[in-house]
Design a protein around this motif. Structure first.
Motif, mmCIF file in Angstrom:
data_model
loop_
_atom_site.group_PDB
_atom_site.id
_atom_site.type_symbol
_atom_site.label_atom_id
_atom_site.label_comp_id
_atom_site.label_asym_id
_atom_site.label_seq_id
_atom_site.Cartn_x
_atom_site.Cartn_y
_atom_site.Cartn_z
ATOM 1 N N ASP A 122 -4.299 -0.420 -1.658
ATOM 2 C CA ASP A 122 -5.006 -0.116 -0.410
ATOM 3 C C ASP A 122 -4.884 -1.274 0.574
ATOM 4 O O ASP A 122 -4.930 -2.445 0.190
ATOM 5 C CB ASP A 122 -6.488 0.173 -0.688
ATOM 6 N N THR A 123 -4.767 -0.946 1.840
ATOM 7 C CA THR A 123 -4.552 -1.954 2.882
ATOM 8 C C THR A 123 -5.874 -2.533 3.369
ATOM 9 O O THR A 123 -6.812 -1.790 3.711
ATOM 10 C CB THR A 123 -3.798 -1.336 4.073
ATOM 11 N N VAL A 124 -5.951 -3.844 3.427
ATOM 12 C CA VAL A 124 -7.118 -4.534 3.977
ATOM 13 C C VAL A 124 -7.018 -4.509 5.503
ATOM 14 O O VAL A 124 -6.012 -4.946 6.076
ATOM 15 C CB VAL A 124 -7.188 -5.981 3.455
ATOM 16 N N LEU A 125 -8.044 -3.989 6.159
ATOM 17 C CA LEU A 125 -7.990 -3.792 7.613
ATOM 18 C C LEU A 125 -7.856 -5.104 8.370
ATOM 19 O O LEU A 125 -7.166 -5.177 9.387
ATOM 20 C CB LEU A 125 -9.248 -3.052 8.080
ATOM 21 N N LEU A 131 -4.847 -4.935 -1.101
ATOM 22 C CA LEU A 131 -6.048 -5.444 -1.758
ATOM 23 C C LEU A 131 -5.706 -6.290 -2.973
ATOM 24 O O LEU A 131 -6.470 -7.191 -3.346
ATOM 25 C CB LEU A 131 -6.934 -4.257 -2.163
ATOM 26 N N THR A 421 -11.526 -1.678 3.945
ATOM 27 C CA THR A 421 -10.393 -0.766 3.915
ATOM 28 C C THR A 421 -10.900 0.615 4.302
ATOM 29 O O THR A 421 -12.071 0.777 4.663
ATOM 30 C CB THR A 421 -9.722 -0.760 2.524
#
Length: 436
Positions: A122-125, A131, A421
């Motif tokens: 998952d992409t960290v904003l 992640l 995220t």
């Protein structure tokens, strides 16, 4: 007309104004907003050590004083003091009610804990990184919307306890329930979100955090009241406070709160709606009364924001004071000594002169020689032992540094890092448990 009061704006908020509001405010609902990103990560950490805990540490104190008043006045409580453990919080509230001789129905809203649903990919904003690039993740909580609270409201519960719910959604939910608004009515949901956003920080809209003596004066701040809103079926609201309480509700205080923590006033994203604050109209409706109308919005986002807590090492701190002639130079020398002693082991070290350069990293009056300076040395490090060493080196300045150091203190804190995220809305399932 629906009246909703704000009984807390953060976990450590004052209790007395909330009790007074419940006693004299003629409320339908009292909302206590007590949860922040770091707060819930710390609550998850407490829950790991004790599965029966993980809720707000002031839950018992607040409920012991509020429940007799809210029950006597027919006020329903909505709060996110459940933090990492809404079910345990609900059980504790029921126990407190029993000890007070009160018969209550308590509802717990769960489903925000999505730790099992996030993945290392998952992409960290905040960074765009996966992640997996962060240390051990200890919590992941999705921001639920008002729809998650509706079954709890329908249950007739006297107290509704949630975990991570978007702040304005706590206030929006009773509006939707009371007036039967459609969740697809973006403008009405946006208007309700505006009202919730204005109320969510409690005393701030009544002059707290606004006050600046001689520039923005606020009367009787020591006795500041907390706000309520009278809301009609269209969402139009009048913000007020209990007569005789301190503070101030004005166009200025409301405008400041409207823009508080808002990066894009035309696109304020919540789980319920994307609200446009630019169209909001404010009007003085009397002394300490401001009418709020004309919120506009677009349909809610398809993904929910998730607040993620991870182990971020330890913070070691040490402080010591220098006073009298040449105090600034002695404090500067002391900071240089500690930095040299620790530079090979603590690469992320910060040296501050409190009252001079500790906030803005520079002095606005460089030619002014302070009579006293408090040195603070702090560093983020991977182990507790290194964190302890920072304070120890500062304390050692008593006899191994410049003249006249005194009042040394040292601290160590385990750090919880926070990133975020997104998660598809359909992956999150909420549930309501009713206890009585």
């Amino acid at each position: 007309m629906l009246r909703i009061g704000s009984g807390a704006g953060f976990s450590g908020d004052r209790l007395e104004p909330a009790v007074l509001l419940a006693e004299r405010g003629e409320l339908d609902y009292l909302v206590l907003e007590c949860l922040a990103e770091r707060t819930i990560a710390l609550a998850q950490k407490r829950k790991l050590h004790d599965p029966a805990r993980g809720y707000d540490p002031l839950l018992e104190k607040r409920m012991k004083q509020l429940l007799p008043v809210t029950k006597a006045n027919g006020v329903r409580i909505i709060t996110n003091m459940g933090a990492a453990n809404p079910l345990a919080a609900a059980r504790r509230v029921l126990e407190i009610a029993g000890s007070l001789g009160l018969s209550l129905k308590v509802a717990a809203v769960t489903g925000d804990d999505v730790l099992d649903l996030i993945t290392p990919a998952d992409t960290v904003l905040e960074t765009g990184e996966p992640l997996a690039s962060y240390p051990q993740v200890i919590s992941a909580n999705a921001y639920l919307g008002a729809d998650a609270l509706l079954p709890a409201l329908k249950s007739g519960a006297d107290v509704i306890i949630t975990g991570r719910v978007a702040d304005p959604s706590l206030f929006l939910a009773p509006m939707i329930y009371h007036y039967g608004w459609s969740l697809q009515d973006a403008d009405r949901i946006a208007q309700g979100t505006v009202v919730g956003h204005l109320l969510e920080c409690a005393g701030q809209i009544c002059g707290g955090y606004f006050a600046d003596p001689g520039i923005k004066d606020v009367p009787d701040l020591a006795n500041i009241g907390f706000p309520y809103a009278d809301i009609d079926s269209t969402g139009r609201a009048v913000i007020g406070k209990v007569a005789g309480t301190g503070g101030l509700i004005s166009l200025a205080t409301v405008k400041e709160q409207l823009l508080y923590e808002v990066t894009d006033p035309t696109g304020y994203v919540t789980p319920d709606v994307v609200a446009d604050f630019a169209a909001v109209r404010l009007r003085e409706a009397g002394s300490d009364l401001i009418e709020v109308s004309n919120g506009r919005g677009r349909q809610r986002p398809q993904a929910l924001k998730v607040s993620i807590g991870y182990q971020a090492g330890f913070l070691g701190e040490g402080e010591i004071s220098y006073a009298g002639s040449n105090a600034a130079a002695r404090a500067k020398l002391a900071g240089e000594i500690v930095r040299e002693r620790l530079q090979d082991r603590c690469r992320d070290l910060r040296v501050d002169f409190i009252g001079s350069t500790s906030v803005h990293r520079q002095s606005f009056w460089p030619d002014v020689e302070p009579y006293e300076v408090r040195l603070r040395v702090a560093g983020k490090v991977p182990t507790r032992e290194l964190a302890e060493l920072i304070g120890e080196e500062v304390e050692a300045l008593y006899t191994n540094g410049p003249a006249g150091g005194g009042g040394a203190r040292k601290y160590v804190n385990e750090l919880i890092g926070i990133v975020s995220t997104l998660i598809p809305r359909e992956k999150v399932t909420t549930h309501v448990t009713v206890l009585e």
